[in-house]
Design an enzyme around this catalytic site. Structure first.
Site, PDB file in Angstrom:
ATOM      1  N   TRP A 340       0.256 -23.002  69.002  1.00  0.00           N
ATOM      2  CA  TRP A 340       0.167 -23.970  67.813  1.00  0.00           C
ATOM      3  C   TRP A 340      -0.431 -25.007  68.228  1.00  0.00           C
ATOM      4  O   TRP A 340      -1.168 -26.003  67.591  1.00  0.00           O
ATOM      5  CB  TRP A 340       1.511 -23.961  67.218  1.00  0.00           C
ATOM      6  CG  TRP A 340       1.582 -24.991  66.029  1.00  0.00           C
ATOM      7  CD1 TRP A 340       1.186 -24.635  64.623  1.00  0.00           C
ATOM      8  CD2 TRP A 340       1.832 -26.453  66.305  1.00  0.00           C
ATOM      9  NE1 TRP A 340       1.414 -25.805  63.869  1.00  0.00           N
ATOM     10  CE2 TRP A 340       1.771 -26.737  64.822  1.00  0.00           C
ATOM     11  CE3 TRP A 340       2.371 -27.116  67.010  1.00  0.00           C
ATOM     12  CZ2 TRP A 340       2.123 -28.075  64.698  1.00  0.00           C
ATOM     13  CZ3 TRP A 340       2.500 -28.404  66.753  1.00  0.00           C
ATOM     14  CH2 TRP A 340       2.507 -28.950  65.328  1.00  0.00           C
ATOM     15  N   HIS A 341      -0.035 -25.695  69.492  1.00  0.00           N
ATOM     16  CA  HIS A 341      -0.383 -27.188  70.072  1.00  0.00           C
ATOM     17  C   HIS A 341      -1.994 -27.183  70.310  1.00  0.00           C
ATOM     18  O   HIS A 341      -2.308 -28.302  70.049  1.00  0.00           O
ATOM     19  CB  HIS A 341       0.390 -27.238  71.200  1.00  0.00           C
ATOM     20  CG  HIS A 341       1.896 -27.944  70.868  1.00  0.00           C
ATOM     21  ND1 HIS A 341       2.878 -26.687  70.848  1.00  0.00           N
ATOM     22  CD2 HIS A 341       2.266 -29.097  70.577  1.00  0.00           C
ATOM     23  CE1 HIS A 341       3.907 -27.674  70.411  1.00  0.00           C
ATOM     24  NE2 HIS A 341       3.483 -28.829  70.205  1.00  0.00           N
ATOM     25  N   GLY A 342      -2.584 -25.842  70.810  1.00  0.00           N
ATOM     26  CA  GLY A 342      -3.900 -26.254  71.027  1.00  0.00           C
ATOM     27  C   GLY A 342      -4.526 -25.032  71.392  1.00  0.00           C
ATOM     28  O   GLY A 342      -4.165 -24.077  71.928  1.00  0.00           O
ATOM     29  N   PHE A 490      -3.493 -32.052  66.833  1.00  0.00           N
ATOM     30  CA  PHE A 490      -2.848 -30.589  66.680  1.00  0.00           C
ATOM     31  C   PHE A 490      -2.627 -30.244  65.068  1.00  0.00           C
ATOM     32  O   PHE A 490      -2.188 -29.083  64.762  1.00  0.00           O
ATOM     33  CB  PHE A 490      -1.244 -30.576  67.052  1.00  0.00           C
ATOM     34  CG  PHE A 490      -1.429 -30.804  68.416  1.00  0.00           C
ATOM     35  CD1 PHE A 490      -2.368 -30.303  69.470  1.00  0.00           C
ATOM     36  CD2 PHE A 490      -0.446 -31.832  69.287  1.00  0.00           C
ATOM     37  CE1 PHE A 490      -2.131 -30.816  70.597  1.00  0.00           C
ATOM     38  CE2 PHE A 490      -0.423 -32.118  70.355  1.00  0.00           C
ATOM     39  CZ  PHE A 490      -1.334 -31.686  71.285  1.00  0.00           C
TER      40      PHE A 490
END
Length: 490
Positions: A340-342, A490
């Site tokens: 989800w973060h990257g 993000f």
């Protein structure tokens, strides 16, 4: 200056600029918010006029942050709301599931295209040894945040936790609510949507508390995080250009920077919403006080960790299907959190290692619980937790997987305290900033509660003086350009 020039300059100021998105720490936002607030107060008791006004302001805020992608947000809201209304009319379970599937797949499909298309294509190209050219894709600001909000809404409607909003405008209000739109906290539908129709005014105490949170957020973000980032960025942009000691200082600086940056944004978002009469969930609770990794994730980015728990971990089976399955579910949940973060393997590794750490802590908990609750045990537990969290942040911040390994290798093989005194002489303001944030993080929580109560009860002259001091400090320490929030990416 004639009227035509004035309107032209005003138009230039108010239109979207890709290199200068509007954020809470920018002067333009506060100028617009000062104009917004009295109009909002006049409309607060007129529900529909208030909803239209705030939704329009939120869409403009998103336009100033991400340009034409405000239309994508609007389209997502129309699809979600239409499917939620269709869902509740269905009697057959498979049709209800189909509505949920279409909504979730549409949201995740849009997110996957903008955020992960190049990542997957690059990996496919590496496997087939092709000649891959990255797609020219611009990532809409905050898409990960409002995508998770979109999913929570349709799932909650399906599970009967929440009735669909009576109108599309109410749902648009929820999905686009500007304080939380671009960097959270992630707003849960079942928590926020009931507040819309309450038309609740903030009390005097809540207004002052909101102002307090905004001031604290500005101090964290615009003073501390933005200043210490100037040195941290040098280290991560040149992984082998500094000594191991300097690299370690850069890493510790980033650990504090990301906390101040993200929690500062959350404080401002919660404070702005509170002044408007809305409550957002707490997003940080002194995470660097944690004595184990499970506690860290109960204190860090709380809106994300609870979302992952409720919409990933529990649906996977949680801890209801045996010990081994619990560990696997923890690992998979954190893997999702990392991705989800990257869109990079370093984020996948970061999430995976947090998953491993959580599984190890749960496996060792029966033995850890037998240890005496002494200061030495607490100190060792805290130290192990912070070392683990800090080292993993290298992969979170570094430009690439290779840079992450270079920085870690530099810290462990090229370290010498001989650089400490020269570093202190040159970077003394950076050191002071670090001492302030580390020291303040170490204080008992009741001290913060007492300071908060003092501010709320204090004379308006004291509040104004404190506000002006903070503004002056921002001016003194500000860099040439307003630094974007870390979680914007993000």
């Amino acid at each position: 200056m004639d009227i035509t020039t004035i309107f032209h300059n005003l138009g230039e100021l108010l239109r979207y600029e890709a290199n200068s998105p509007m954020i809470f720490s920018s002067g333009l936002f506060w100028l617009l918010f000062v104009i917004f607030l009295p109009i909002y107060a006049l409309l607060r008791n007129r529900m529909w006029q208030m909803i239209i006004f705030v939704s329009a302001f939120s869409l403009y805020f998103y336009y100033k942050s991400s340009g034409i992608f405000f239309l994508l947000l609007t389209g997502t809201s129309i699809l979600d709301w239409t499917l939620s209304k269709l869902l509740v009319k269905q009697k057959q379970k498979w049709r209800r599931k189909l509505c949920v599937a279409v909504s979730v797949l549409a949201s995740l499909g849009i997110l996957a295209y903008f955020k992960y298309a190049n990542f997957f294509l690059w990996n496919w190209n590496a496997m087939v040894e092709g000649n891959f050219q990255p797609l020219d894709i611009i990532l809409p600001v905050g898409i990960s945040f409002y995508t998770f909000q979109s999913i929570s809404y349709i799932v909650d409607v399906y599970k009967g936790r929440l009735a669909p909003t009576a109108t599309w405008l109410e749902y648009l209000f929820f999905l686009s609510f500007f304080p939380a739109l671009v960097a959270g906290p992630i707003v849960r539908a079942d928590y926020f949507i009931p507040q819309i129709r309450q038309c609740r005014h903030a009390t005097i105490s809540e207004t002052y508390l909101g102002l307090w949170l905004i001031i604290i957020g500005v101090v964290k973000k615009a003073i501390i995080a933005d200043y210490i980032s100037q040195y941290n960025d040098l280290i991560f942009l040149s992984p082998t250009g500094y000594s191991g000691f300097e690299s370690l200082m850069g890493l510790l600086g980033y650990v504090m920077q990301i906390y101040c940056d993200f929690s500062g944004y959350s404080d401002m978002a919660i404070g702005i919403a509170m002044i408007m009469g809305f409550k957002l969930m707490k997003n940080f609770d002194f995470p660097y006080k944690s004595k184990n990794l499970s506690e860290f994730w109960r204190r860090w980015h709380i809106s994300l960790s609870t979302w992952l728990r409720d919409y990933v971990y529990i649906p996977l089976g949680g801890n209801r299907k045996g010990t081994l399955r619990t560990y696997i579910n923890n690992f998979l949940t954190m893997l999702v959190g990392g991705l989800w973060h990257g869109a990079a393997w370093k984020f996948v590794f970061w999430g995976a290692m947090h998953g491993v750490g959580l599984a190890v802590h749960k496996a060792c908990k029966p033995w850890l619980d037998r240890l005496p609750d002494t200061w030495l045990v607490r100190a060792v537990s805290w130290s192990v937790t912070m070392v683990y969290v800090s080292l993993l942040f290298v992969f979170f911040r570094a430009e690439s997987w290779e840079d992450s390994l270079l920085i870690l290798n530099n810290i462990f093989t090229n370290f010498s305290f001989d650089y400490a005194l020269p570093f202190l002489k040159v970077r003394y303001v950076w050191v002071i900033m670090m001492v302030i944030i580390i020291g303040s993080h170490s204080l008992p929580s009741r001290w913060y509660d007492a300071a908060q109560r003092w501010f709320i009860r204090s004379n308006w002259m004291v509040k104004l003086a404190l506000f002006l001091v903070v503004v002056q400090l921002v001016i003194e320490f500000m860099s040439e350009n307003v630094a974007p929030f870390i979680y914007f990416q993000f």
